[in-house]
Design a protein around this motif. Structure first.
Motif, PDB file in Angstrom:
ATOM      1  N   VAL A 157      11.615  39.183  29.144  1.00  0.00           N
ATOM      2  CA  VAL A 157      10.987  39.807  30.311  1.00  0.00           C
ATOM      3  C   VAL A 157      10.117  38.829  31.099  1.00  0.00           C
ATOM      4  CG1 VAL A 157       9.334  41.573  31.038  1.00  0.00           C
ATOM      5  CG2 VAL A 157      11.078  42.121  29.334  1.00  0.00           C
ATOM      6  N   LEU A 184       4.455  43.973  35.310  1.00  0.00           N
ATOM      7  CA  LEU A 184       5.157  43.992  34.022  1.00  0.00           C
ATOM      8  C   LEU A 184       5.034  42.651  33.312  1.00  0.00           C
ATOM      9  CD1 LEU A 184       6.955  45.426  31.997  1.00  0.00           C
ATOM     10  CD2 LEU A 184       8.949  44.802  33.392  1.00  0.00           C
ATOM     11  N   VAL A 211      11.002  49.679  30.112  1.00  0.00           N
ATOM     12  CA  VAL A 211      11.116  48.284  30.555  1.00  0.00           C
ATOM     13  C   VAL A 211      12.526  48.043  31.090  1.00  0.00           C
ATOM     14  CG1 VAL A 211      11.275  45.895  29.731  1.00  0.00           C
ATOM     15  CG2 VAL A 211       9.293  47.283  29.130  1.00  0.00           C
TER      16      VAL A 211
END
Length: 329
Positions: A157, A184, A211
Motif C-alpha cells: 500500500v 491511507l 483498503v
C-alpha cells in the motif's frame, strides 16, 4: 506541505487507535495459528479499524477544508465493507454472505460513478460497469488474500499510495483520488510499527477489505483518466501472485475459496526466505512498479508504455520465480 501534514496526522491517529485498541482486540478478536497461518502465536487482529478510521477522518477533514467533494457513496461503502470484515474477524461469515455484501459495496461505488467515466467507450456502459464490478470484487478479495504476512500490506500500500499522491501533485489524478491515498499512506505508516515481525497486531478483514475498496477506487479513477497502464502496473504484483495462485488451485481442483498457504509469498517462507527478506523484496518490486507507472503517465508514449509494461512483467516473473524455488541452506 499539506500532503505531508496529512500523512503525519493520519499516521499519528492510526498509531494511537492501534495502541489503545490492542487490549480489546486481544480479548475479542484473537487470531489463533493453524496449519495455514504464517504466525506461530495467538495475535490480535482488527487494527484495520485504526487504519480506516484515520484514513476517512483525515481525508474528509482535508476535503472539507479544501472544499473538495469525496464521493459519499465511497465513504459509506468503505464503512459498510469494514463492518462486514469486522464481523468476519469475530464470527467468520459464510462465503456467500461475504460475497453478496462485498458485491453490494463495490457495486454502489461503481454504478454511482458519472456516465462520462469510461475505460472502453466502445463497450455498452452497463457491460463495462458489470466487468468493473467483477474486477472490483476480485480486487477487494485479493488484497485480503495477500494480507497473510507481517508488513505485507504495508509493503504494497505505501508504494502504491505514494505514487498516486505524486501523480496527483503532478496534475495527473483528480483531487478526491489524491486525498484518499495520501491519508491511507499515512495510516498504514502509523500501523507499520505494530505489524513488523513479529507482529503485535494484524490488520484483519476489517482493514484489508476496505483498503482493497479504497485502492481499487483510486486505481479506477486513474484508469478513467486514460492511464490504464499505470492503473495496472501499480498493483501488478498483488494481481499476479493472487490470480496465478487462483487459477493454479482451480486447475488442481482444490477448494479455491478455502484458506491455504500456496501464494508465492507464502511458499517463499516455506522455501527458506525470512519474513523480512520477503517483505523487502516485495517492497523493492513495488517501488520499481510505481516508478514504471509514473513513467508511463509522464511520458505519454505508446512505445514507453509498452516497454514499461514488459519491464514490469519481467520484474514480477523474476520475483515470483525466486519465491517458488527453495533457497540453498
Amino acid at each position: 506541505m499539506a500532503s505531508l501534514l496529512a500523512v503525519a496526522i493520519a499516521a499519528l491517529i492510526s498509531a494511537l487507535i492501534t495502541s489503545t485498541s490492542r487490549p480489546l482486540l486481544q480479548r475479542y478478536a484473537l487470531a489463533r495459528p493453524n496449519a495455514r497461518s504464517s504466525h506461530r502465536i495467538p495475535t490480535p487482529q482488527g487494527a484495520g479499524i485504526a487504519v480506516i478510521a484515520a484514513t476517512l477522518v483525515v481525508a474528509s477533514a482535508w476535503a472539507a477544508w479544501a472544499n473538495i467533494a469525496i464521493p459519499l457513496t465511497l465513504v459509506i461503502a468503505t464503512i459498510v465493507i469494514a463492518l462486514v470484515g469486522f464481523a468476519d474477524d469475530i464470527v467468520s461469515l459464510p462465503v456467500p454472505v461475504r460475497l453478496v455484501l462485498q458485491a453490494a459495496c463495490v457495486g454502489a461505488v461503481v454504478f454511482t460513478a458519472p456516465e462520462t467515466a469510461r475505460i472502453v467507450p466502445a463497450l455498452p456502459l452497463m457491460l463495462e460497469r458489470g466487468l468493473i464490478l467483477l474486477a472490483g470484487i476480485w480486487f477487494v478479495n485479493l488484497v485480503n488474500f495477500m494480507d497473510g504476512l507481517d508488513l505485507m500490506t504495508v509493503a504494497e500500500v505505501v508504494p502504491v499510495t505514494a505514487a498516486l499522491l505524486l501523480l496527483g501533485l503532478l496534475g495527473d489524478l483528480s483531487w478526491p483520488a489524491v486525498l484518499i491515498p495520501t491519508a491511507l499512506c499515512g495510516a498504514m505508516l502509523g500501523f507499520a510499527p505494530f505489524n513488523k515481525p513479529t507482529a503485535k497486531v494484524f490488520l484483519g478483514d476489517v482493514g484489508s477489505l476496505p483498503v482493497g475498496l479504497l485502492l481499487g477506487w483510486c486505481l479506477l479513477e486513474l484508469a478513467w483518466r486514460g492511464q490504464q497502464a499505470a492503473a495496472l502496473l501499480l498493483p501488478a504484483y498483488y494481481l499476479a501472485d493472487s490470480t496465478i495462485t487462483l487459477f493454479r488451485r482451480i486447475a488442481w481442483r482444490e477448494q479455491f475459496w478455502a484458506a491455504h498457504r500456496s501464494h508465492f509469498y507464502q511458499r517463499a517462507t516455506d522455501n527458506g526466505f525470512t519474513v523480512p527478506r520477503v517483505i523487502g523484496e516485495v517492497f523493492a518490486l513495488n517501488l520499481v512498479l510505481a516508478l514504471l507507472a509514473i513513467l508511463t503517465v509522464r511520458a505519454g508514449s505508446v512505445a514507453v508504455t509498452s516497454v514499461a509494461l514488459l519491464a514490469g512483467a519481467i520484474a514480477i516473473a523474476f520475483v515470483l520465480r525466486r519465491f517458488s524455488r527453495p533457497q540453498p541452506s
